[in-house]
Design an enzyme around this catalytic site. Structure first.
Site, PDB file in Angstrom:
ATOM      1  CE  LYS A  81       1.493   2.581   3.955  1.00  0.00           C
ATOM      2  NZ  LYS A  81       2.154   0.883   3.738  1.00  0.00           N
TER       3      LYS A  81
ATOM      4  CB  THR B 256      -0.797  -0.043   1.326  1.00  0.00           C
ATOM      5  OG1 THR B 256      -1.566  -1.101   1.348  1.00  0.00           O
ATOM      6  CG2 THR B 256      -1.889   1.151   1.318  1.00  0.00           C
TER       7      THR B 256
ATOM      8  CE  LYS C 100      -5.064  -1.227   1.704  1.00  0.00           C
ATOM      9  NZ  LYS C 100      -5.515  -2.424   2.479  1.00  0.00           N
TER      10      LYS C 100
HETATM   11  P1  NAD Z   1       6.059  -5.828   7.302  1.00  0.00           P
HETATM   12  O1  NAD Z   1       6.875  -4.668   7.918  1.00  0.00           O
HETATM   13  O2  NAD Z   1       6.052  -7.105   8.092  1.00  0.00           O
HETATM   14  O3  NAD Z   1       6.940  -6.247   6.124  1.00  0.00           O
HETATM   15  C1  NAD Z   1       7.720  -5.412   5.009  1.00  0.00           C
HETATM   16  C2  NAD Z   1       8.860  -5.957   4.721  1.00  0.00           C
HETATM   17  O4  NAD Z   1       9.611  -5.198   3.816  1.00  0.00           O
HETATM   18  C3  NAD Z   1       9.914  -6.284   6.023  1.00  0.00           C
HETATM   19  O5  NAD Z   1      10.266  -7.558   6.246  1.00  0.00           O
HETATM   20  C4  NAD Z   1      11.149  -5.482   5.524  1.00  0.00           C
HETATM   21  O6  NAD Z   1      12.376  -5.935   6.122  1.00  0.00           O
HETATM   22  C5  NAD Z   1      11.161  -5.656   4.208  1.00  0.00           C
HETATM   23  N1  NAD Z   1      11.959  -4.664   3.623  1.00  0.00           N
HETATM   24  C6  NAD Z   1      11.826  -3.069   3.954  1.00  0.00           C
HETATM   25  N2  NAD Z   1      13.015  -2.372   3.121  1.00  0.00           N
HETATM   26  C7  NAD Z   1      13.146  -3.538   2.166  1.00  0.00           C
HETATM   27  C8  NAD Z   1      14.247  -3.373   1.138  1.00  0.00           C
HETATM   28  N3  NAD Z   1      14.770  -2.251   0.623  1.00  0.00           N
HETATM   29  N4  NAD Z   1      14.211  -4.511   0.299  1.00  0.00           N
HETATM   30  C9  NAD Z   1      13.689  -5.768   0.692  1.00  0.00           C
HETATM   31  N5  NAD Z   1      12.804  -6.036   1.549  1.00  0.00           N
HETATM   32  C10 NAD Z   1      12.684  -4.553   2.648  1.00  0.00           C
HETATM   33  O7  NAD Z   1       4.678  -5.266   6.661  1.00  0.00           O
HETATM   34  P2  NAD Z   1       3.482  -5.838   6.213  1.00  0.00           P
HETATM   35  O8  NAD Z   1       2.471  -6.086   7.290  1.00  0.00           O
HETATM   36  O9  NAD Z   1       4.080  -7.247   5.379  1.00  0.00           O
HETATM   37  O10 NAD Z   1       2.821  -4.946   4.942  1.00  0.00           O
HETATM   38  C11 NAD Z   1       3.264  -4.763   3.688  1.00  0.00           C
HETATM   39  C12 NAD Z   1       2.926  -4.122   2.809  1.00  0.00           C
HETATM   40  O11 NAD Z   1       1.331  -4.423   2.933  1.00  0.00           O
HETATM   41  C13 NAD Z   1       2.700  -2.218   3.392  1.00  0.00           C
HETATM   42  O12 NAD Z   1       2.419  -1.724   2.386  1.00  0.00           O
HETATM   43  C14 NAD Z   1       1.218  -2.494   4.203  1.00  0.00           C
HETATM   44  O13 NAD Z   1       0.618  -1.079   4.253  1.00  0.00           O
HETATM   45  C15 NAD Z   1       0.505  -3.462   3.538  1.00  0.00           C
HETATM   46  N6  NAD Z   1      -0.720  -4.043   3.888  1.00  0.00           N
HETATM   47  C16 NAD Z   1      -0.512  -4.701   5.197  1.00  0.00           C
HETATM   48  C17 NAD Z   1      -1.481  -5.364   5.834  1.00  0.00           C
HETATM   49  C18 NAD Z   1      -1.606  -6.029   7.156  1.00  0.00           C
HETATM   50  O14 NAD Z   1      -2.456  -6.471   7.879  1.00  0.00           O
HETATM   51  N7  NAD Z   1      -0.367  -6.113   7.730  1.00  0.00           N
HETATM   52  C19 NAD Z   1      -2.983  -5.402   5.130  1.00  0.00           C
HETATM   53  C20 NAD Z   1      -3.115  -4.898   3.987  1.00  0.00           C
HETATM   54  C21 NAD Z   1      -1.980  -4.167   3.373  1.00  0.00           C
END
Ligand code: NAD
Length: 290
Positions: A237, A87, A162
């Protein structure tokens, strides 16, 4: 298919594991997360993307997405698809699509709803922006990771869908929580409040699927001491992204702005950080008009 998966956190990890279980070959990169089941880890995003037919990203925000896109795009073969499921802001989604097009690549923005449970179960909903040609290549992967795909139009429109959806969600959750807190103070039983509002014009997803009152309605994070679920931080966010978008196109979104103000206070100055976004109910219950 040969797939690269960049960003293997709470969402990306289970999504990548579902792809390997469906028989796809997945090379992953994440500086912090462990390898999901069946995923071979690479030393860099560019190394993971080399030769991949589809590169999937699931990253925290638009700035990181732009940086990762700059690393993977030169490594991808012509005609490959960059499928971003994070997102992020609409501008970043469109900028990344332009970068991809300049390298003869296809790009889709495909943010999800359904949360960590949906990621693990492979039942996410994808909101997709980008071309039909790109979607035709990515569709079998979206079918593995999700239960529903809605094509919303050209690049950026998936992110637009979204953030508009989540602006409704944030505003209705605040309204539902303050109404329950008012009902408490008026001496109205929470079950009675639920029975009326869930079958009347106050009905919404926030009430009937994700009821913020514990012990009332279907099981939800409120029944688990408001452990997320969908964290208030993530709602903050998303509300920030919708206000950023509204400013960019001069749209008047007062309820979204107020929901942002409420979640910002909750997360940044109260005890909302790390709690579910429905924990607005005990917050309002503890407050007075001031
Ligand atoms: P998270 O923080 O668990 O995972 C993000 C991952 O990205 C981390 O493991 C981090 O190490 C990695 N990362 C950061 N910089 C990086 C780089 N330069 N190269 C490679 N990896 C890198 O977050 P999440 O909960 O998995 O969410 C991910 C996305 O999904 C976000 O944009 C969030 O808004 C969206 N989202 C999350 C949910 C939820 O319920 N968690 C629901 C819908 C959408």
């Amino acid at each position: 298919m040969n797939i690269a998966f960049i960003g293997l956190g709470n969402m990306g990890g289970p999504m990548a594991a579902n792809l390997t279980r469906a028989g796809h070959s997945v090379t992953g990169f994440d500086p912090d997360a462990p390898a999901p089941e069946g995923v071979t880890m690479a030393d860099s995003a560019a190394a993971a993307a080399t030769g991949a037919e589809v590169v999937i990203t699931m990253l925290p925000n638009g700035a990181i997405l732009r940086q990762v896109a700059g690393e993977v795009i030169p490594a991808m073969p012509p005609g490959a698809v960059l499928l971003d499921c994070s997102t992020v802001d609409v501008e970043s989604a469109r900028a990344v699509a332009d970068m991809a097009a300049a390298h003869d690549l296809l790009a889709l923005d495909a943010p999800v709803s359904g949360g960590i449970g949906g990621a693990a179960a492979g039942t996410l909903t994808f909101m997709v922006g980008g071309s039909e040609a790109a979607l035709a290549i990515a569709a079998p992967l979206l079918d593995v990771m999700g239960g529903r795909t809605v094509h919303c139009g050209p690049s950026g429109n998936g992110q637009a869908a979204k953030i508009c959806n989540n602006m409704i969600l944030g505003a209705t959750m605040v309204a539902t929580c303050e109404a329950f807190a008012l009902a408490d103070k008026l001496g109205l039983d929470r079950q009675a409040m639920y029975d009326v509002a869930s079958t009347s014009s106050g009905q919404s997803w926030s009430l009937t699927t994700y009821c913020p009152a514990p012990g009332v309605g279907p099981t939800a994070p409120s029944d688990n001491d408001y452990k997320p679920g969908f964290a208030a931080d993530l709602m903050l966010k998303d509300l920030g992204l919708s206000q950023q978008a509204a400013e960019a196109v001069d749209a008047d979104t007062p309820m979204g702005a107020e929901a942002l103000r409420q979640y910002r206070a909750f997360v940044e100055t109260e005890d909302g950080a790390g709690r579910d976004f429905s924990a607005m109910l005990p917050r309002f219950a503890a407050r007075s008009r001031g």
